[in-house]
Design a protein around this motif. Sequence first.
Motif, PDB file in Angstrom:
ATOM      1  N   PHE A  75       0.841  -1.186   0.125  1.00 33.15           N
ATOM      2  CA  PHE A  75      -0.198   0.056   0.295  1.00 33.15           C
ATOM      3  C   PHE A  75       0.494   0.615   0.240  1.00 33.15           C
ATOM      4  N   LEU A  76       1.994   1.134   0.964  1.00 30.76           N
ATOM      5  CA  LEU A  76       3.105   2.241   0.937  1.00 30.76           C
ATOM      6  C   LEU A  76       3.360   2.592  -0.315  1.00 30.76           C
ATOM      7  N   HIS A  77       4.068   0.976  -1.186  1.00 28.41           N
ATOM      8  CA  HIS A  77       4.525   1.962  -2.530  1.00 28.41           C
ATOM      9  C   HIS A  77       3.856   1.969  -3.836  1.00 28.41           C
ATOM     10  N   SER A  78       2.450   1.446  -3.387  1.00 29.31           N
ATOM     11  CA  SER A  78       1.904   1.803  -4.865  1.00 29.31           C
ATOM     12  C   SER A  78       1.477   2.929  -4.892  1.00 29.31           C
ATOM     13  N   PRO A  79       1.825   2.802  -6.447  1.00 27.33           N
ATOM     14  CA  PRO A  79       2.087   4.025  -7.373  1.00 27.33           C
ATOM     15  C   PRO A  79      -0.026   4.033  -7.532  1.00 27.33           C
ATOM     16  N   LEU A  80      -0.348   3.580  -8.373  1.00 23.41           N
ATOM     17  CA  LEU A  80      -1.471   3.765  -8.007  1.00 23.41           C
ATOM     18  C   LEU A  80      -2.649   4.288  -7.458  1.00 23.41           C
ATOM     19  N   LEU A  81      -2.767   4.373  -6.223  1.00 25.25           N
ATOM     20  CA  LEU A  81      -3.605   4.696  -6.096  1.00 25.25           C
ATOM     21  C   LEU A  81      -4.015   6.724  -5.657  1.00 25.25           C
ATOM     22  N   LYS A  82      -4.835   7.342  -5.893  1.00 30.66           N
ATOM     23  CA  LYS A  82      -4.316   8.411  -5.551  1.00 30.66           C
ATOM     24  C   LYS A  82      -3.670   9.432  -4.546  1.00 30.66           C
ATOM     25  N   LEU A 116       5.191   8.729   0.733  1.00 33.68           N
ATOM     26  CA  LEU A 116       4.868   7.050   1.491  1.00 33.68           C
ATOM     27  C   LEU A 116       5.330   5.791   1.119  1.00 33.68           C
ATOM     28  N   ALA A 117       5.755   6.246   0.074  1.00 30.46           N
ATOM     29  CA  ALA A 117       7.126   4.835  -0.421  1.00 30.46           C
ATOM     30  C   ALA A 117       8.114   4.660   0.050  1.00 30.46           C
ATOM     31  N   GLU A 118       8.428   5.641   0.885  1.00 29.00           N
ATOM     32  CA  GLU A 118      10.156   5.628   1.253  1.00 29.00           C
ATOM     33  C   GLU A 118       9.489   5.706   2.747  1.00 29.00           C
ATOM     34  N   THR A 119       8.215   6.018   3.610  1.00 22.14           N
ATOM     35  CA  THR A 119       8.844   5.318   4.618  1.00 22.14           C
ATOM     36  C   THR A 119       9.642   4.358   5.299  1.00 22.14           C
ATOM     37  N   THR A 120       9.727   2.929   4.334  1.00 24.88           N
ATOM     38  CA  THR A 120      10.761   2.228   4.979  1.00 24.88           C
ATOM     39  C   THR A 120      12.253   3.292   5.451  1.00 24.88           C
ATOM     40  N   GLY A 121      13.234   3.720   4.635  1.00 25.08           N
ATOM     41  CA  GLY A 121      13.846   4.226   5.110  1.00 25.08           C
ATOM     42  C   GLY A 121      13.892   5.853   5.893  1.00 25.08           C
ATOM     43  N   ILE A 122      12.651   6.464   6.089  1.00 21.82           N
ATOM     44  CA  ILE A 122      12.567   8.138   7.122  1.00 21.82           C
ATOM     45  C   ILE A 122      12.684   6.853   8.096  1.00 21.82           C
ATOM     46  N   VAL A 123      11.128   5.710   8.437  1.00 23.43           N
ATOM     47  CA  VAL A 123      11.220   5.433   9.760  1.00 23.43           C
ATOM     48  C   VAL A 123      12.262   4.488  10.708  1.00 23.43           C
ATOM     49  N   GLU A 124      13.447   3.942   9.899  1.00 25.59           N
ATOM     50  CA  GLU A 124      14.338   3.595   9.848  1.00 25.59           C
ATOM     51  C   GLU A 124      15.433   5.101  10.678  1.00 25.59           C
ATOM     52  N   ALA A 125      15.848   6.137   9.426  1.00 25.31           N
ATOM     53  CA  ALA A 125      16.298   7.072   9.790  1.00 25.31           C
ATOM     54  C   ALA A 125      16.353   7.456  11.498  1.00 25.31           C
ATOM     55  N   PHE A 126      14.941   8.007  11.412  1.00 29.39           N
ATOM     56  CA  PHE A 126      14.290   8.103  12.854  1.00 29.39           C
ATOM     57  C   PHE A 126      15.062   7.726  13.743  1.00 29.39           C
ATOM     58  N   LEU A 127      14.362   5.728  13.894  1.00 32.78           N
ATOM     59  CA  LEU A 127      14.806   5.455  14.739  1.00 32.78           C
ATOM     60  C   LEU A 127      16.261   5.275  15.357  1.00 32.78           C
ATOM     61  N   LYS A 128      17.061   5.056  14.393  1.00 31.07           N
ATOM     62  CA  LYS A 128      18.562   5.869  14.567  1.00 31.07           C
ATOM     63  C   LYS A 128      19.067   7.131  15.246  1.00 31.07           C
ATOM     64  N   ILE A 129      18.145   7.956  15.090  1.00 31.69           N
ATOM     65  CA  ILE A 129      18.190   9.301  15.676  1.00 31.69           C
ATOM     66  C   ILE A 129      17.467   8.669  17.122  1.00 31.69           C
ATOM     67  N   THR A 130      16.039   8.160  18.411  1.00 38.35           N
ATOM     68  CA  THR A 130      16.166   7.981  19.101  1.00 38.35           C
ATOM     69  C   THR A 130      17.010   6.672  19.484  1.00 38.35           C
ATOM     70  N   SER A 131      17.378   5.260  19.116  1.00 37.60           N
ATOM     71  CA  SER A 131      18.356   5.311  19.433  1.00 37.60           C
ATOM     72  C   SER A 131      19.570   5.464  20.008  1.00 37.60           C
ATOM     73  N   ALA A 132      20.409   6.606  19.605  1.00 37.40           N
ATOM     74  CA  ALA A 132      21.857   7.351  19.628  1.00 37.40           C
ATOM     75  C   ALA A 132      20.865   8.170  21.114  1.00 37.40           C
ATOM     76  N   GLU A 133      19.977   8.466  21.011  1.00 36.38           N
ATOM     77  CA  GLU A 133      19.568   9.240  22.695  1.00 36.38           C
ATOM     78  C   GLU A 133      19.375   8.741  23.573  1.00 36.38           C
ATOM     79  N   LYS A 134      18.289   7.197  23.294  1.00 39.93           N
ATOM     80  CA  LYS A 134      18.919   6.345  24.757  1.00 39.93           C
ATOM     81  C   LYS A 134      20.214   5.459  24.490  1.00 39.93           C
ATOM     82  N   GLY A 135      21.055   5.659  23.789  1.00 40.24           N
ATOM     83  CA  GLY A 135      22.341   5.751  24.515  1.00 40.24           C
ATOM     84  C   GLY A 135      22.551   3.855  23.752  1.00 40.24           C
TER      85      GLY A 135
END
Length: 212
Positions: A75-82, A116-135
């Motif tokens: 669904f996130l990657h689909s180019p067919l949906l408006k 939205l098709a780039e959600t995976t990379g964006i979420v992973e990048a965010f979790l890298k930041i919060t992971s570093a925040e938590k040491g």
Amino acid sequence: MASFRFAAAAVRQFSTSAARNGEIVQAPIQVFGIEGRYAHALYSAAVKQKKLDAVDKDMQTVQKLIKSDTKFAEFLHSPLLKRSAKTESLSALLKKQGFTDISVNFFETLGENGRLAETTGIVEAFLKITSAEKGEVMCKVTTAQKLDDRQLKDVKAALQMFLTKNQVLNLELQVDPELIGGMTVSIGDKHVDMSMATKYKMYSDLVKETLA
């Protein structure tokens, strides 16, 4: 500077209250690229609204959904949906799941911007930041077969040697039969390949060179 201006604009799009002063909260680590810009924008807004833990939980849930639910990932990657219909559907789903307003608004922004098709990379990048925040120190161990309890204990003990006193190990385990045996380990910016598959290839290449 351009990347921070881009991030500031993204923050203003999905969280007006979080960007009143136009400043971006500095993250403990820098993540680059489009994914990093959106991730930094979300981190900044979450910190300003004192909702970092809640948003972190939301992003972990999204990451798990992408990995476990094929239809959701498609669904996130689909180019067919408006774009508008896709954004509205995702927004409704996240609200139903009890996501924070900041997370819902963020994904609405991604939808409106066609990201939205780039959600995976964006979420992973965010979790890298919060992971570093938590040491936390991210570590990925891939083995040919699932580790038993004793093997897992030994691996964790060995990895702890790479950490400082205030760091916490965030371990991700994966199984890849193509390794044949042994394992590969990625911890921080280090990568070690101790797989039998790599050794076999190295010996095979050596034999070919010798016989050539």
